[in-house]
Design a protein around this motif. Sequence first.
Motif, PDB file in Angstrom:
ATOM      1  N   GLY A 175       0.810  -1.213   0.000  1.00  0.00           N
ATOM      2  CA  GLY A 175       0.000   0.000   0.000  1.00  0.00           C
ATOM      3  C   GLY A 175       0.844   1.265   0.000  1.00  0.00           C
ATOM      4  N   THR A 188      -7.621   3.279   0.395  1.00  0.00           N
ATOM      5  CA  THR A 188      -8.102   2.432   1.478  1.00  0.00           C
ATOM      6  C   THR A 188      -9.583   2.127   1.331  1.00  0.00           C
ATOM      7  OG1 THR A 188      -6.450   3.454   2.932  1.00  0.00           O
ATOM      8  CG2 THR A 188      -8.186   2.166   3.986  1.00  0.00           C
ATOM      9  N   GLN A 191      -9.875  -0.482  -1.330  1.00  0.00           N
ATOM     10  CA  GLN A 191      -9.277  -1.724  -0.827  1.00  0.00           C
ATOM     11  C   GLN A 191     -10.241  -2.455   0.101  1.00  0.00           C
ATOM     12  OE1 GLN A 191      -5.896  -1.068   1.802  1.00  0.00           O
ATOM     13  NE2 GLN A 191      -6.627  -2.808   2.991  1.00  0.00           N
ATOM     14  N   PHE A 232      -7.482   2.029   9.200  1.00  0.00           N
ATOM     15  CA  PHE A 232      -6.775   1.730   7.955  1.00  0.00           C
ATOM     16  C   PHE A 232      -6.447   2.994   7.171  1.00  0.00           C
ATOM     17  CE2 PHE A 232      -8.258  -2.677   8.557  1.00  0.00           C
ATOM     18  CZ  PHE A 232      -7.080  -3.348   8.250  1.00  0.00           C
ATOM     19  N   ALA A 233      -7.356   3.968   7.173  1.00  0.00           N
ATOM     20  CA  ALA A 233      -7.078   5.214   6.449  1.00  0.00           C
ATOM     21  C   ALA A 233      -5.927   5.976   7.102  1.00  0.00           C
ATOM     22  CB  ALA A 233      -8.330   6.086   6.397  1.00  0.00           C
ATOM     23  N   SER A 236      -2.608   4.096   6.477  1.00  0.00           N
ATOM     24  CA  SER A 236      -2.129   4.287   5.104  1.00  0.00           C
ATOM     25  C   SER A 236      -1.448   5.638   4.964  1.00  0.00           C
ATOM     26  CB  SER A 236      -3.295   4.180   4.115  1.00  0.00           C
ATOM     27  OG  SER A 236      -3.840   2.881   4.119  1.00  0.00           O
TER      28      SER A 236
END
Length: 301
Positions: A175, A188, A191, A232-233, A236
């Motif tokens: 990523g 994200t 994904q 997750f955001a 990333s």
Amino acid sequence: MAVLCCLLWGSAFPAVKAGYALLHVAKTDTAAQMLFAGWRFLAAGAILLILALLNRKSIAVPRTLVGPVIGLGLFQTTLQYVFFYVGLAHATGVKSSIMNATGAFFGVILAHVLYRDDRITPRKAAGCLLGFAGVLAVNLGGPRGVGGLDFEFSLLGEGAVVAAAFVLAAGSIWGKGVSRTLDPMVMTGWQLAIGGTALLAIGVAAGGHLSGFDARSLALLAYMAGLSAAAFALWSLLIKHNPVGMLAVFNFLIPVFGVLLSALFLHEPVLAWKNAVALALVCGGIWLVTRRASSRLSSRP
């Protein structure tokens, strides 16, 4: 931001097991577990894509990145959580959190292999060992078979959780490359949506079924979708702008938070003094790994 991500991910351990209870998902019902994960991540991806649109960002993926984004979704979300949900169903929240700590080692090792400026140093190695010692400390001495630490190992339980940790570490590095040319929130969002859709497809194809939907179970699913979207955001974004090896050591906080929250919400016994020792060791490990990087940054004009 890294600590917040780890707190959110740590809360997933008791949340998933509580979700299984509320929706009557047996630990052997893999199809229903895939449905549970699919709805969670599809909703998380939708949240991020809607937020991106509200912030006037384009959610279109350049043609050259369509393949990598689909691959990232199937690898980091679908494959990782196939391993994670199956493993968590066959191991306690406490033991799962310990096995998940191996992700920090995988992140440091992969970064050493792939990036010349992110090598393993004696300070980084010592920090990783100190962090893992903290994870062990919080679990030592628990009652055998009642959520504490023992030395049993099964491929469907602890082995699957270790595999999930490796996939997450490898996916984070993948990523990092994609986020150089695609907004991390958009990347994200797609994904998670793609990975969640694949998990739903697996669950439906295998004959999965969920029951027991009510205000509590829907609220829990909403929380899990929100924590996935946020964690997750943010991660990333952090991976895009920071060395992978430096961030990897923060992953030792995930099992510590997982143990504390499992003890609080699932009544899995963990002694309070060991929690304090574990937090001190993990924080010491993080300090060892990040101190050098911070000093280097502060010395720049």
